[in-house]
Motif scaffolding. Structure first.
Motif, PDB file in Angstrom:
ATOM      1  N   GLN A 138       0.811  -1.212   0.000  1.00  0.00           N
ATOM      2  CA  GLN A 138       0.000   0.000   0.000  1.00  0.00           C
ATOM      3  C   GLN A 138       0.849   1.269   0.000  1.00  0.00           C
ATOM      4  O   GLN A 138       0.331   2.356  -0.239  1.00  0.00           O
ATOM      5  CB  GLN A 138      -0.925   0.012   1.231  1.00  0.00           C
ATOM      6  N   LYS A 181     -10.820   0.620  -5.554  1.00  0.00           N
ATOM      7  CA  LYS A 181     -11.270  -0.644  -4.955  1.00  0.00           C
ATOM      8  C   LYS A 181     -10.222  -1.743  -5.121  1.00  0.00           C
ATOM      9  O   LYS A 181      -9.993  -2.539  -4.210  1.00  0.00           O
ATOM     10  CB  LYS A 181     -12.586  -1.096  -5.605  1.00  0.00           C
ATOM     11  N   GLN A 182      -9.576  -1.786  -6.298  1.00  0.00           N
ATOM     12  CA  GLN A 182      -8.570  -2.818  -6.559  1.00  0.00           C
ATOM     13  C   GLN A 182      -7.365  -2.704  -5.627  1.00  0.00           C
ATOM     14  O   GLN A 182      -6.702  -3.696  -5.335  1.00  0.00           O
ATOM     15  CB  GLN A 182      -8.099  -2.728  -8.014  1.00  0.00           C
ATOM     16  N   ASN A 184      -7.469  -2.194  -2.581  1.00  0.00           N
ATOM     17  CA  ASN A 184      -7.837  -2.812  -1.298  1.00  0.00           C
ATOM     18  C   ASN A 184      -7.315  -1.991  -0.118  1.00  0.00           C
ATOM     19  O   ASN A 184      -6.842  -2.534   0.873  1.00  0.00           O
ATOM     20  CB  ASN A 184      -7.298  -4.252  -1.216  1.00  0.00           C
ATOM     21  N   GLU A 185      -7.408  -0.678  -0.244  1.00  0.00           N
ATOM     22  CA  GLU A 185      -6.979   0.212   0.827  1.00  0.00           C
ATOM     23  C   GLU A 185      -7.896   1.441   0.834  1.00  0.00           C
ATOM     24  O   GLU A 185      -7.746   2.347   0.009  1.00  0.00           O
ATOM     25  CB  GLU A 185      -5.524   0.646   0.622  1.00  0.00           C
ATOM     26  N   ARG A 223     -16.474   0.343   4.085  1.00  0.00           N
ATOM     27  CA  ARG A 223     -15.121  -0.218   4.121  1.00  0.00           C
ATOM     28  C   ARG A 223     -14.237   0.510   5.129  1.00  0.00           C
ATOM     29  O   ARG A 223     -13.432  -0.106   5.829  1.00  0.00           O
ATOM     30  CB  ARG A 223     -14.495  -0.163   2.725  1.00  0.00           C
ATOM     31  N   ARG A 227     -12.471  -1.195   8.446  1.00  0.00           N
ATOM     32  CA  ARG A 227     -11.017  -1.265   8.557  1.00  0.00           C
ATOM     33  C   ARG A 227     -10.465  -0.284   9.578  1.00  0.00           C
ATOM     34  O   ARG A 227      -9.530  -0.594  10.311  1.00  0.00           O
ATOM     35  CB  ARG A 227     -10.399  -0.976   7.188  1.00  0.00           C
TER      36      ARG A 227
END
Length: 352
Positions: A138, A181-182, A184-185, A223, A227
């Protein structure tokens, strides 16, 4: 016993060592001051810039420009960090960094947590702060997003027409959101959201339209809450989203009002008002005429009616079987009682 103590010390050192972060890199000292700053960004609207209140550490690069930040004071979960150098005068920093801007500065923004090891090496042609090396996937999300944003700017600038702008709005909104979205953060997605929803941005109007029908924004909040439930980013995003949705709901209610009905209503009121005024004026005029004529004698009223119908003095005399001088006397009395000086003034008084 001594061996046991050394073993415990080694374990403790290993434990704390793993909890430490290490951010290192190199700057070009031929162009920049030797001081390097590390900042933590808790307001995603202030990702780019130089804000003294965000700075958490400062180091001095060595003779070759190498620097490093290390310690164990960072958050356990991901946060947005910035490393920057500038040529502003340090003892006048508040003035030079006013509103988060320093005309002569260079920065790199990245995502990290308390135990990350990240390196910022020179890239092609000894360019600094253009690359991120880390085991944390990330860490370089912001660089990837910036690259995509550059492609977007190029697409918008290729043809500066309204049709091209609308097509690109739709295309790039989805492209950026899908890319976020891809990654994932969710924090990286906030970087995209901040760009698309910025009021000074040319695509802000499309963002408002997109917010009406696209579930993406609520999904992003879900999301973030999953998280980073206690993160300042989550609280800020939730507040901004609630505010924008409230503004949209009020705007939608106002836009649903049919203004045509209001125009028709105002027109009807205007017509009825004019009709009422005309009838009242007519009644008032009729009453005036009646009251005015009542101060005349019967013979004077007959002469006035004939006069108002454009009869000459001779025609009036013949009609009433009186002499011409009698008619003139009556007319003079009529003028005096009506406070007029001529036939035209008399006609004007009675709208004849």
């Amino acid at each position: 016993m001594r061996f046991k103590a050394l073993f415990v010390a080694f374990v403790l050192m290993s434990f704390y060592g793993k909890a430490q972060h290490l951010f290192s890199g190199q700057i070009d000292k031929a162009h920049w001051h030797e001081n390097v700053y590390l900042s933590v960004i808790e307001d995603y609207r202030k990702i780019s810039g130089v804000y003294p209140e965000q700075i958490i550490a400062k180091v001095t690069a060595d003779s070759l420009g190498y620097f490093q930040f290390t310690g164990n004071q960072l958050e356990n979960e991901h946060r947005i960090y910035r490393i920057h150098v500038d040529n502003c005068i340090e003892n006048e920093q508040d003035a030079n960094h006013f509103s988060g801007h320093c005309d002569d500065s260079k920065e790199i923004v990245f995502i990290a947590k308390h135990n990350d090891t990240i390196n910022f090496p020179f890239s092609f042609n000894k360019q600094m702060f253009c690359d991120v090396k880390s085991d944390n996937e990330q860490a370089n999300a912001f660089i990837k997003i910036d690259s995509l944003k550059e492609d977007m700017r190029f697409a918008f600038g290729e043809f500066r027409s309204e049709a091209n702008r609308k097509l690109n709005n739709k295309k790039w909104f989805k492209t950026l959101q899908d890319y976020g979205k891809q990654l994932n953060e969710p924090i990286a997605e906030l970087y995209i959201y901040a760009f698309l929803s910025e009021r000074s941005n040319s695509v802000h109007s499309y963002y408002l339209e997109d917010l009406k029908n696209n579930n993406y924004y609520d999904d992003l909040l879900t999301r973030l809450e999953a998280r980073y439930p206690n993160s300042p980013y989550t609280k800020q995003y939730r507040s901004e989203l609630t505010s924008d949705e409230y503004i949209l709901s009020n705007t939608s209610e106002n836009s649903n009002f049919n203004w045509t009905y209001l125009l028709y209503l105002l027109l009807a009121i205007s017509i009825l008002g004019n009709l009422w005024f005309w009838l009242k004026l007519k009644a008032s005029k009729s009453q005036f005429n009646k009251t005015t004529k009542e101060q005349l004698t019967n013979q004077e009223q007959k002469i006035l009616d004939l006069l108002l119908n454009d009869n000459t003095n001779k025609e009036i005399a013949e009609s009433l079987f009186v002499s011409l001088s009698t008619v003139k006397t009556h007319i003079n009395n009529i003028y005096r009682k009506l406070n007029v000086q001529s036939r035209d003034e008399a006609k004007s008084l009675f709208n004849k």
